[in-house]
Design a protein around this motif. Sequence first.
Motif, PDB file in Angstrom:
ATOM      1  N   GLY A 128      -3.881 -40.649  -9.091  1.00  0.00           N
ATOM      2  CA  GLY A 128      -4.383 -41.881  -8.498  1.00  0.00           C
ATOM      3  C   GLY A 128      -4.397 -43.043  -9.458  1.00  0.00           C
TER       4      GLY A 128
ATOM      5  N   ASP B 297       0.790 -40.078  -4.344  1.00  0.00           N
ATOM      6  CA  ASP B 297      -0.324 -39.594  -3.530  1.00  0.00           C
ATOM      7  C   ASP B 297      -0.443 -38.074  -3.456  1.00  0.00           C
TER       8      ASP B 297
ATOM      9  N   THR C 247      -4.351 -47.005  -4.206  1.00  0.00           N
ATOM     10  CA  THR C 247      -3.938 -46.079  -3.157  1.00  0.00           C
ATOM     11  C   THR C 247      -5.038 -45.945  -2.121  1.00  0.00           C
TER      12      THR C 247
ATOM     13  N   ALA D   5      -4.749 -43.352  -0.027  1.00  0.00           N
ATOM     14  CA  ALA D   5      -4.532 -41.980   0.425  1.00  0.00           C
ATOM     15  C   ALA D   5      -5.843 -41.243   0.622  1.00  0.00           C
TER      16      ALA D   5
ATOM     17  N   ARG E  48      -7.018 -38.826  -2.175  1.00  0.00           N
ATOM     18  CA  ARG E  48      -7.439 -39.422  -3.428  1.00  0.00           C
ATOM     19  C   ARG E  48      -8.903 -39.853  -3.390  1.00  0.00           C
TER      20      ARG E  48
END
Length: 787
Positions: free
Chosen positions: A265, A277, A483, A485, A488
Amino acid sequence: MLPSTVLAKNSVVINKYRPLPKKRTAEFWDDWRIEHIRTMSLSGRSTRQPYIPANNRTGRILDRIFIVSDKKMHTGMTRTADMSSRFCNGSDLTLSSPLYLGDMSYGALSGIPNIAIAMAAERTGVIAGTGEGGLMPEITGCGRITVQWASARFGVDASSLSKGQAVVIKIGQGAKPGIGGHLPGAKVTGPISAARRIPPGRDAISPAPHHDIYSIEDLGQRITALKHATGRPVMVKVAATNYITYIAAGVARMGAAGIIIDGAGAGTGAAPRVIRDNTGMPIELAVPAVDAVLRKEGLRENFTIIAGGRVSTPEDSVKLMALGADMTSLGTATLLALGCLMVHKCHTGFCPALITNRADDTPERTISQECAILWISNLVNGWTGEMSEIMSAAGVGRLSELIGNRSLLRLSGNERDELTSILGISGADAGNAYGIEPGASINDIAQDVQESVWDEETVRALRELSGASGKSPREAVMSSMGTGAVRRSGESVRPMDSIVCDGAQVTRPSIDPYRERIDTGVRICGGTIRLSSPFFFTHAPAGSDNTDDAVFERVASEMGLILDSGRCGMQGTGARLMSALDNTASSARIRTIDIDTVDDLARIGNTGGGKGPLLIRCPSTPETAEKLAAVNWNCSVFAGVVIDMDDRRSHAPVELTVSAVDALFLDAGLRESITILAEDDTICGAEDIFKLVALGADAAGFRTAASMACGTGTAGASGGHGLVATVDRKLLQNLVAGLQKEIKLLAGAAGISSVGSSLTGNRELLRAVDMDTWWRNELSLKPAGPE
């Protein structure tokens, strides 16, 4: 004084922050974190609110760790803790604070930010990394920098390496373990071309491995050579991946002064999204594991551990040091101090905050260098002040009392014994995992899965692969700083979301996906059918029609895949047809029969020959493996199984059933003869395909992702994005090619040159991050962190 190379006459000089744009999706770097950094950067002092508010704590492990305080924080508390330390063994440099200002290259940043970072380190008494790509003339005289020796050797010579306080051998970084560096050609301007000694306008792609470092012993030779050549201590920068403990111990044994560990990350100027990711582990799992191993092996003394990767607040720094780090690296935080707006445009060269834009000779707009130096200097001072306040509140007076002192840390309630053991933190109550409850059924989490999988970022990435949007169809989707994601932030819904892939470093070489051949082909049905990639198209979801089957079947035939058409092939038997491309026959067909009708096989009259392979179709349930175990497996009749999540009887995650079925056939000694196909309409990209294959599937099937990638509809039942009436053949071809590229990236990063021979069932390439022990055991995965 502004360097003439980066400021032109009549340039507009920016000397204030721009307002933050409204975020369309949830992100780790939320407004509170950014404003907290901006407040310190403008004032140079503590905000007097050093702890992350409860509402801004994400599901990541580090946000669920708390620091034990001996006394209540109060307004007006003065700094009392001693924050000074020596940089590393072999260096006489004393740091005013245990902070390392990232490793950001000239090219990734636009020039003035590079200068500001180096000069701010000089002004505040900390140290800064310069990243790969050579040194700008304006920072060669700065006394508090490190110089990076990366795989491409861009701009590197003995003279430049001797300019720093230390040489950093860059093996990997947290945003893209195992694939080297990547500076898009649009950012390789005249100044960057000169600094890196490469042609302008062409992508600058660093090789995935150093081609003279394929073992710990090779690394030791480079460490010794660089120490002799420069007279400087040598550190090694790596990503936090599966074998981080072995790598760190090897680095220490080979005579390095320390290690920089970059967690998953971490920020980047450019990285393939699928790598950013889905590879590597969080820094908070790597640090305690490395610290513990080095202490056990007698290697910890005089060896510096620098921890980086989403270090977002001074509280994060204190916790990572209590877990075992000597220093923390501020990368993204430093850019936020410069005014980063977190709009994820770093890789394009058109940064609205003028930080990661193209480094032109005569820019029309630029950041004020004096403001940039002041903002970063203020950040360091404010960050140091808040760290000191937190330490004082915990009764810690100096860094030596903090580093590795896990007794200062507690986990939030309802944490697992396994996680506390990995972290080395005591005092948390045993309980359920964060995220999915043990044994939760697919029906219980179905809506959450849809919302999690089909978010805006996922759909946008699919459409970029296909060319329905974006400018680079058939290529891996590129990303940059920050990110959103799910994994994460620790907000996993599917078990798949808590699984990470490996990045090969030192202990074995990665495979360069840009320069070396990686075979994505797999053979199924006893080797009679070869797929060009480990995926295929499934039948339309329940409740919809098959109007696009002709397009899917044509593209499957053209590109070496198969289509599960879902059409009934034998009335009353539950069998279905799958069209296939067979390199040895012009009209191969794969037939499937429902598991509940296997006993009627004699009535069908199947002998296993002349009619194409026959697979048993199963729902995804905890009982599926048990039912398959009861079948009389005659491989001349049955070629394998299809695990179909679209079956209304399915009520377990497909990854759970795949893992169980794979284990069943392994134990029976039949796995090499049996094909396992997994179909799941929540498969959303190359990462899910890669993980399912590593868990035991030969290939993974999907349909909705392809329809979304190729269409323009925005309304419908699937996560609010819907399906389109007609799938465009060219877009579907692009999607297939793009997914193949992304699978090659994941395979290359993991050191896999052949998917068919080295990935299937290779769970060693996977790790479970913060996953409930029940789920992890069912999937036969190791936890991230310890070895």
